[in-house]
Design a protein around this motif. Sequence first.
Motif, PDB file in Angstrom:
ATOM      1  N   SER A  25       0.830  -1.197   0.000  1.00 57.71           N
ATOM      2  CA  SER A  25       0.000   0.000   0.000  1.00 57.71           C
ATOM      3  C   SER A  25       0.867   1.249   0.000  1.00 57.71           C
ATOM      4  N   GLY A  26       0.195   2.387  -0.159  1.00 53.49           N
ATOM      5  CA  GLY A  26       0.842   3.696  -0.087  1.00 53.49           C
ATOM      6  C   GLY A  26      -0.106   4.678   0.571  1.00 53.49           C
ATOM      7  N   HIS A  27      -0.455   5.747  -0.148  1.00 45.33           N
ATOM      8  CA  HIS A  27      -1.496   6.701   0.202  1.00 45.33           C
ATOM      9  C   HIS A  27      -1.111   7.671   1.314  1.00 45.33           C
ATOM     10  N   THR A  28      -0.463   7.195   2.363  1.00 46.74           N
ATOM     11  CA  THR A  28      -0.246   8.013   3.560  1.00 46.74           C
ATOM     12  C   THR A  28       0.920   8.980   3.429  1.00 46.74           C
ATOM     13  N   HIS A  29       1.871   8.687   2.533  1.00 48.63           N
ATOM     14  CA  HIS A  29       3.133   9.438   2.445  1.00 48.63           C
ATOM     15  C   HIS A  29       3.863   9.414   3.789  1.00 48.63           C
ATOM     16  N   ALA A  30       3.450   8.519   4.682  1.00 48.66           N
ATOM     17  CA  ALA A  30       4.008   8.433   6.039  1.00 48.66           C
ATOM     18  C   ALA A  30       3.862   9.744   6.805  1.00 48.66           C
ATOM     19  N   GLY A  31       2.913  10.575   6.363  1.00 48.04           N
ATOM     20  CA  GLY A  31       2.770  11.892   6.975  1.00 48.04           C
ATOM     21  C   GLY A  31       3.883  12.852   6.602  1.00 48.04           C
ATOM     22  N   GLN A  32       4.834  12.354   5.787  1.00 53.68           N
ATOM     23  CA  GLN A  32       5.989  13.119   5.302  1.00 53.68           C
ATOM     24  C   GLN A  32       6.922  13.600   6.412  1.00 53.68           C
ATOM     25  N   SER A  48       6.427   6.758  10.802  1.00 52.62           N
ATOM     26  CA  SER A  48       5.833   8.087  10.781  1.00 52.62           C
ATOM     27  C   SER A  48       5.828   8.674  12.185  1.00 52.62           C
ATOM     28  N   VAL A  49       6.039   9.957  12.279  1.00 53.69           N
ATOM     29  CA  VAL A  49       5.993  10.623  13.579  1.00 53.69           C
ATOM     30  C   VAL A  49       4.590  10.528  14.179  1.00 53.69           C
ATOM     31  N   PHE A  50       3.596  10.240  13.335  1.00 51.90           N
ATOM     32  CA  PHE A  50       2.207  10.146  13.803  1.00 51.90           C
ATOM     33  C   PHE A  50       1.811   8.715  14.197  1.00 51.90           C
ATOM     34  N   ALA A 105      -3.456   3.061  11.670  1.00 51.98           N
ATOM     35  CA  ALA A 105      -3.516   3.680  10.342  1.00 51.98           C
ATOM     36  C   ALA A 105      -2.455   3.094   9.412  1.00 51.98           C
ATOM     37  N   TYR A 106      -1.534   2.300   9.977  1.00 49.15           N
ATOM     38  CA  TYR A 106      -0.512   1.620   9.167  1.00 49.15           C
ATOM     39  C   TYR A 106       0.219   2.625   8.274  1.00 49.15           C
ATOM     40  N   LEU A 107       0.805   3.642   8.881  1.00 46.23           N
ATOM     41  CA  LEU A 107       1.277   4.800   8.132  1.00 46.23           C
ATOM     42  C   LEU A 107       2.553   4.570   7.325  1.00 46.23           C
ATOM     43  N   TRP A 108       3.465   3.749   7.857  1.00 46.11           N
ATOM     44  CA  TRP A 108       4.734   3.551   7.145  1.00 46.11           C
ATOM     45  C   TRP A 108       5.449   2.341   7.730  1.00 46.11           C
ATOM     46  N   GLY A 109       5.818   1.421   6.858  1.00 48.65           N
ATOM     47  CA  GLY A 109       6.601   0.282   7.294  1.00 48.65           C
ATOM     48  C   GLY A 109       5.862  -1.031   7.180  1.00 48.65           C
ATOM     49  N   ARG A 110       6.397  -2.046   7.872  1.00 45.07           N
ATOM     50  CA  ARG A 110       5.835  -3.399   7.833  1.00 45.07           C
ATOM     51  C   ARG A 110       4.925  -3.613   9.033  1.00 45.07           C
ATOM     52  N   TYR A 111       3.780  -4.257   8.783  1.00 43.50           N
ATOM     53  CA  TYR A 111       2.799  -4.544   9.830  1.00 43.50           C
ATOM     54  C   TYR A 111       2.302  -5.974   9.666  1.00 43.50           C
ATOM     55  N   GLU A 112       1.726  -6.516  10.741  1.00 46.12           N
ATOM     56  CA  GLU A 112       1.135  -7.851  10.714  1.00 46.12           C
ATOM     57  C   GLU A 112      -0.287  -7.807  11.236  1.00 46.12           C
ATOM     58  N   HIS A 113      -1.133  -8.662  10.668  1.00 46.86           N
ATOM     59  CA  HIS A 113      -2.505  -8.817  11.131  1.00 46.86           C
ATOM     60  C   HIS A 113      -2.971 -10.196  10.705  1.00 46.86           C
ATOM     61  N   ALA A 114      -3.518 -10.937  11.646  1.00 47.22           N
ATOM     62  CA  ALA A 114      -4.056 -12.276  11.370  1.00 47.22           C
ATOM     63  C   ALA A 114      -3.033 -13.160  10.660  1.00 47.22           C
ATOM     64  N   GLY A 115      -1.777 -13.006  11.023  1.00 44.83           N
ATOM     65  CA  GLY A 115      -0.723 -13.838  10.446  1.00 44.83           C
ATOM     66  C   GLY A 115      -0.277 -13.418   9.056  1.00 44.83           C
ATOM     67  N   LYS A 116      -0.811 -12.307   8.548  1.00 47.37           N
ATOM     68  CA  LYS A 116      -0.439 -11.808   7.229  1.00 47.37           C
ATOM     69  C   LYS A 116       0.301 -10.475   7.378  1.00 47.37           C
ATOM     70  N   GLN A 117       0.909 -10.017   6.280  1.00 48.66           N
ATOM     71  CA  GLN A 117       1.783  -8.849   6.373  1.00 48.66           C
ATOM     72  C   GLN A 117       1.368  -7.736   5.409  1.00 48.66           C
ATOM     73  N   LEU A 118       1.735  -6.522   5.794  1.00 45.01           N
ATOM     74  CA  LEU A 118       1.537  -5.312   5.002  1.00 45.01           C
ATOM     75  C   LEU A 118       2.846  -4.545   4.950  1.00 45.01           C
TER      76      LEU A 118
END
Length: 248
Positions: free
Chosen positions: A184-191, A198-200, A207-220
């Motif tokens: 994904s993208g969209h957030t610009h990580a708040g720049q 993200s500082v936010f 909000a999954y603003l920037w980087g790698r995340y996990e949910h239900a054993g899957k990744q973003l």
Amino acid sequence: SATQIVRRPIRVRDLAPDLEGLKILQLTDLHLGPFMDPTGIEAIVEAARAHAPDLVVLTGDICDHLPYLPSALGAIESLSPRLGVLAAMGNHEVYRGRRENLRIYGQSGTDLLVDQARTLRVGAAEIVVAGVDDPARGGLVDPYPRAIERALDGTPSAAFRLGLCHRPSGFPALARAGVDLTLSGHTHAGQIGVGERSVFERVAPEAYLWGRYEHAGKQLYTSSGGGHWFAFRLACPSEAALVTLERA
């Protein structure tokens, strides 16, 4: 500063051996227009060429000045990745003219996936790439469960599933649907960033603003994007993510 190719290794449990080391170049939020013209995309492409990505994916908000789009897609396609160039819609594709974007993509060599998927063979393995539409004009409260259901319909369940979803808010629905990795993208990580987050992040962790995340054993992976809303970033450089699949 110029958009950088940034290596983003993603470790995946039970990854098929033939997918180990697969390189996916993610381009997102370039916003070609006021702050980047076609020479900017050419520079990104030339920097990426040395990495020889196997697959190139576009996750929305590529162009705000549509006369730039055909040449931009042509430049990206010149990378000639062996698995092709696939794309998903972003909100700016809608704002700048959905019908015209569909026409331009349709005349290009880039495969725009609107609640659709493609199954790609990599040796003995398969990878399903599913792109979901962007809910830029409102409608359903949560459009993503239906969108990913339509996209995955009829695809092989044993394949590795890669989701292209412009907004990271679609990640939970894609994860529940069995998508192994969402880009994904969209957030610009708040720049504005701190420690490659993200500082936010602290005030909006879901909000999954920037980087790698996990949910239900899957990744973003949410990219900070290659362009800008306005020409200011602090400790949050613009990036073209080179996602590399690794066996966990």
